[in-house]
Design a protein around this motif. Structure first.
Motif, mmCIF file in Angstrom:
data_model
loop_
_atom_site.group_PDB
_atom_site.id
_atom_site.type_symbol
_atom_site.label_atom_id
_atom_site.label_comp_id
_atom_site.label_asym_id
_atom_site.label_seq_id
_atom_site.Cartn_x
_atom_site.Cartn_y
_atom_site.Cartn_z
ATOM 1 N N ASN A 77 0.843 -1.127 -0.179
ATOM 2 C CA ASN A 77 0.091 -0.480 -0.180
ATOM 3 C C ASN A 77 1.066 1.573 -0.268
ATOM 4 O O ASN A 77 1.234 1.275 1.314
ATOM 5 C CB ASN A 77 -0.673 -0.256 1.497
ATOM 6 C CG ASN A 77 -1.739 1.296 1.423
ATOM 7 O OD1 ASN A 77 -1.719 1.858 0.194
ATOM 8 N ND2 ASN A 77 -2.523 1.858 2.038
ATOM 9 N N CYS A 78 1.006 1.745 -0.718
ATOM 10 C CA CYS A 78 2.047 3.372 -1.582
ATOM 11 C C CYS A 78 1.109 4.570 -1.092
ATOM 12 O O CYS A 78 1.527 5.622 -1.263
ATOM 13 C CB CYS A 78 2.499 3.278 -2.221
ATOM 14 S SG CYS A 78 3.560 1.920 -3.053
ATOM 15 N N ASN A 79 -0.309 4.263 -0.043
ATOM 16 C CA ASN A 79 -1.352 5.578 -0.080
ATOM 17 C C ASN A 79 -0.868 6.812 -0.741
ATOM 18 O O ASN A 79 -0.555 7.831 -1.049
ATOM 19 C CB ASN A 79 -0.645 6.161 1.669
ATOM 20 C CG ASN A 79 -0.654 5.391 2.265
ATOM 21 O OD1 ASN A 79 -1.117 4.691 2.532
ATOM 22 N ND2 ASN A 79 0.000 4.624 3.363
ATOM 23 N N SER A 80 -1.599 6.159 -2.607
ATOM 24 C CA SER A 80 -1.116 7.112 -3.427
ATOM 25 C C SER A 80 -2.061 6.731 -4.246
ATOM 26 O O SER A 80 -2.567 5.707 -4.444
ATOM 27 C CB SER A 80 0.514 6.858 -4.151
ATOM 28 O OG SER A 80 0.766 5.763 -4.163
ATOM 29 N N ARG A 122 5.793 11.471 4.340
ATOM 30 C CA ARG A 122 6.007 10.209 5.803
ATOM 31 C C ARG A 122 5.005 11.208 6.768
ATOM 32 O O ARG A 122 4.811 10.956 8.615
ATOM 33 C CB ARG A 122 7.261 10.829 5.485
ATOM 34 C CG ARG A 122 8.370 9.242 5.139
ATOM 35 C CD ARG A 122 9.751 9.752 5.488
ATOM 36 N NE ARG A 122 9.563 9.232 4.733
ATOM 37 C CZ ARG A 122 11.695 8.922 4.856
ATOM 38 N NH1 ARG A 122 12.248 10.405 5.292
ATOM 39 N NH2 ARG A 122 12.589 8.931 3.533
ATOM 40 N N ASN A 123 5.105 12.636 6.503
ATOM 41 C CA ASN A 123 4.543 13.545 7.904
ATOM 42 C C ASN A 123 2.661 13.117 6.991
ATOM 43 O O ASN A 123 1.736 13.531 8.640
ATOM 44 C CB ASN A 123 5.012 14.784 7.864
ATOM 45 C CG ASN A 123 5.970 14.425 8.250
ATOM 46 O OD1 ASN A 123 6.810 13.916 9.353
ATOM 47 N ND2 ASN A 123 6.412 15.417 7.178
ATOM 48 N N GLY A 124 2.627 12.190 6.473
ATOM 49 C CA GLY A 124 0.739 12.116 6.207
ATOM 50 C C GLY A 124 0.040 13.572 5.149
ATOM 51 O O GLY A 124 -1.486 13.268 5.312
ATOM 52 N N ARG A 125 1.034 13.921 4.941
ATOM 53 C CA ARG A 125 0.597 15.292 4.140
ATOM 54 C C ARG A 125 0.242 14.980 2.579
ATOM 55 O O ARG A 125 1.354 14.085 2.313
ATOM 56 C CB ARG A 125 1.214 16.499 4.137
ATOM 57 C CG ARG A 125 1.647 17.051 5.657
ATOM 58 C CD ARG A 125 1.820 18.338 5.173
ATOM 59 N NE ARG A 125 2.099 18.985 6.934
ATOM 60 C CZ ARG A 125 3.468 18.951 7.606
ATOM 61 N NH1 ARG A 125 4.676 18.310 6.881
ATOM 62 N NH2 ARG A 125 3.925 19.290 9.101
ATOM 63 N N VAL A 126 -1.249 15.149 2.202
ATOM 64 C CA VAL A 126 -0.796 15.225 1.387
ATOM 65 C C VAL A 126 -0.142 16.333 -0.025
ATOM 66 O O VAL A 126 -0.171 17.276 0.074
ATOM 67 C CB VAL A 126 -2.694 15.424 0.083
ATOM 68 C CG1 VAL A 126 -3.252 15.097 -1.222
ATOM 69 C CG2 VAL A 126 -3.587 14.414 0.969
#
Ligand code: BTN
Length: 135
Positions: A91-94, A118-122
């Protein structure tokens, strides 16, 4: 008489335009300049296609892992398709969305990648991909 002639000309012109609209072949494999491969496995009557995308691009995540679903459509030579970079193992969160044109054996596209850092920022990245039919 003139009206009938114009009607026939219009019908022939529209008919040939529809007949010349390219559809996407399934199965078919497309490779881009980054070494990534998209395999189109099915196309429905509305020209919505599904398949698999293998990302081989250096400088990106989720490389070399098969099994990312791709879904898109082709309407009047204009393509849109997208990959959510999440499968059974990664899961690359993208997510990436491409759009562009299909001309013969070439897809010229631009894309936008939206990802969580890494900080959860989009964050977003954009670029161009050219796909050539490989198979
Ligand atoms: C990620 O890095 O979060 C997921 C992989 C993204 C790969 C991108 S999509 C646009 C560009 N074209 C490719 O073939 N790979 C990269």
């Amino acid at each position: 008489m003139l009206r009938a002639f114009i009607a026939i000309c219009l019908a022939l012109t529209l008919g040939s335009a529809v007949a010349s609209a390219q559809s996407i072949p399934a199965p078919s494999t497309w490779k881009n300049q980054r070494g990534s491969e998209m395999t189109i496995k099915s196309v429905d009557p509305a020209n919505v296609f599904t398949g698999e995308f293998v990302n081989n691009a250096p400088d990106f995540e989720c490389r070399g892992t098969p099994g990312f679903d791709v879904k898109g459509s082709l309407i009047n030579g204009r393509l849109v398709f997208a990959v959510v970079w999440k499968n059974a193992t990664r899961n690359c969160n993208s997510i990436t969305a491409w759009r562009g044109r299909l001309q013969g054996n070439t897809m010229n596209t631009t894309w936008i990648l939206v990802y969580a850092d890494r900080n959860g920022r989009v964050q977003t990245r954009t670029g161009r991909d050219t796909f050539q039919r490989a198979d």
